[in-house]
Design a protein around this motif. Structure first.
Motif, PDB file in Angstrom:
ATOM      1  N   GLY A   1       0.836  -1.077   0.131  1.00 56.81           N
ATOM      2  CA  GLY A   1      -0.017  -0.070   0.123  1.00 56.81           C
ATOM      3  C   GLY A   1       0.834   1.123   0.025  1.00 56.81           C
ATOM      4  N   PRO A   2       0.423   2.375  -0.423  1.00 58.66           N
ATOM      5  CA  PRO A   2       0.872   3.388  -0.360  1.00 58.66           C
ATOM      6  C   PRO A   2       1.438   4.154   0.783  1.00 58.66           C
ATOM      7  N   ALA A   3       2.614   4.831   1.024  1.00 55.09           N
ATOM      8  CA  ALA A   3       3.098   5.747   1.669  1.00 55.09           C
ATOM      9  C   ALA A   3       2.428   7.162   1.683  1.00 55.09           C
ATOM     10  N   LEU A   4       2.436   7.963   2.577  1.00 54.89           N
ATOM     11  CA  LEU A   4       2.071   9.258   2.610  1.00 54.89           C
ATOM     12  C   LEU A   4       3.271  10.263   2.319  1.00 54.89           C
ATOM     13  N   THR A   5       3.173  11.292   1.333  1.00 60.08           N
ATOM     14  CA  THR A   5       4.247  12.005   1.039  1.00 60.08           C
ATOM     15  C   THR A   5       3.699  13.575   1.453  1.00 60.08           C
ATOM     16  N   PHE A   6       4.062  14.535   2.197  1.00 58.52           N
ATOM     17  CA  PHE A   6       3.730  15.851   2.338  1.00 58.52           C
ATOM     18  C   PHE A   6       4.670  16.729   1.538  1.00 58.52           C
ATOM     19  N   ARG A   7       4.187  17.587   0.834  1.00 59.53           N
ATOM     20  CA  ARG A   7       4.949  18.675  -0.342  1.00 59.53           C
ATOM     21  C   ARG A   7       4.440  19.781   0.307  1.00 59.53           C
ATOM     22  N   THR A   8       5.253  20.752   0.045  1.00 59.80           N
ATOM     23  CA  THR A   8       5.007  22.304   0.309  1.00 59.80           C
ATOM     24  C   THR A   8       3.992  22.543  -0.780  1.00 59.80           C
ATOM     25  N   ALA A   9       2.851  23.331  -0.586  1.00 59.46           N
ATOM     26  CA  ALA A   9       1.697  24.001  -1.577  1.00 59.46           C
ATOM     27  C   ALA A   9       2.619  24.966  -1.936  1.00 59.46           C
ATOM     28  N   ARG A  10       2.048  25.426  -3.109  1.00 60.88           N
ATOM     29  CA  ARG A  10       2.332  26.727  -3.921  1.00 60.88           C
ATOM     30  C   ARG A  10       1.849  27.705  -2.980  1.00 60.88           C
ATOM     31  N   PRO A  11       2.448  29.001  -2.792  1.00 56.46           N
ATOM     32  CA  PRO A  11       2.046  30.054  -2.261  1.00 56.46           C
ATOM     33  C   PRO A  11       0.694  30.621  -2.558  1.00 56.46           C
ATOM     34  N   ASP A  12       0.362  30.516  -3.971  1.00 53.89           N
ATOM     35  CA  ASP A  12      -0.880  30.959  -4.304  1.00 53.89           C
ATOM     36  C   ASP A  12      -1.762  29.694  -4.389  1.00 53.89           C
ATOM     37  N   ALA A  13      -1.725  28.645  -3.618  1.00 59.44           N
ATOM     38  CA  ALA A  13      -2.713  27.669  -3.744  1.00 59.44           C
ATOM     39  C   ALA A  13      -4.138  28.380  -3.437  1.00 59.44           C
TER      40      ALA A  13
END
Length: 244
Positions: free
Chosen positions: A49-61
């Protein structure tokens, strides 16, 4: 199989803080920690099963105003464990959420950045999943999307009907499920496939119905959309990096 499901990626304003919430709630461990990315995974390597990866969102998200098309369901094995898991989520910074679910046996919550998830009542089909019961994707045509992702992940279709479900051939680890979704939703969560042969994998996925999308995407590199218009990415199976 040239591709396999490796990540659920989450774009976050504070990746480390959100990863800590999920690691503590699921009992998972941190496997990568950088300035703009944190990965967590189940401590049992025998659970596919998948792991979880947390990435920085764009400032203009844009602000999170519509439900995500992809969410996580958490497993429990007794009513007491369900209560304990809900209480733990609230202690860690989650909150109750009303999305019109009405009187249901599961509990709908939001994580500290507003991402919806469910703490399920005990269900026999989620025995052997670990803490993460299912990765759930909303779809206009669940059966069609399940067929595509079965090809993409190598997981057979183990459940058909209103809800279509895929499960690893080992019958362990989390499910990948497709449920009816009434319309567009937020795509701050997306799936990522690992490969060691990017060009071959891209051709195979395109033939199965994926559409390549040029330019920067949610994984920072070449991206695709599946037949349900959900973004997804190919990443290096060894390094977890976007393919080019």
């Amino acid at each position: 199989m040239s591709t396999r499901l490796v990540y659920v990626a989450v774009r976050a304003q504070r990746p480390r803080t959100l990863a800590e919430f999920w690691a503590r709630l699921l009992g998972w461990t941190v496997t990568l920690d950088t300035d703009d990315r944190v990965d967590i995974a189940a401590p049992d390597p025998g659970l596919p099963g998948p792991a979880l990866t947390f990435r920085t969102a764009r400032p203009d998200a844009p602000a999170h105003t519509t439900p995500n098309r992809l969410h996580l369901d958490l497993a429990t094995h007794s009513p007491r464990q369900q209560d304990d898991r809900v209480r733990r989520a609230l202690e860690l910074g989650g909150r109750h959420l009303d999305i019109g679910q009405g009187a249901v046996p599961w509990v709908v919550l939001a994580d500290p950045e507003g991402n919806e998830f469910c703490v399920l009542e005990p269900r026999p089909e989620y025995a052997g999943t670990g803490a993460l019961a299912a990765v759930v994707v909303g779809a206009a045509a669940p059966a069609r999307l399940a067929a595509f992702w079965s090809t993409a992940s190598g997981w057979p279709i183990a459940r058909e009907g209103t809800v279509a479900g895929l499960r690893s051939p080992t019958e362990l680890g989390s499910w990948l499920e497709f449920v009816p979704h009434p319309g567009p939703g937020d795509d701050r969560l997306h799936l990522e496939l690992g490969t060691r042969a990017a060009a071959t994998a891209a051709e195979r996925l395109t033939a199965a119905g994926a559409v390549p999308r040029p330019g920067p995407g949610p994984c920072g590199g070449t991206r695709f959309t599946d037949p349900g218009h959900n973004p997804f990415c190919l990443v290096d199976a060894e390094r977890g990096r976007p393919t080019n």
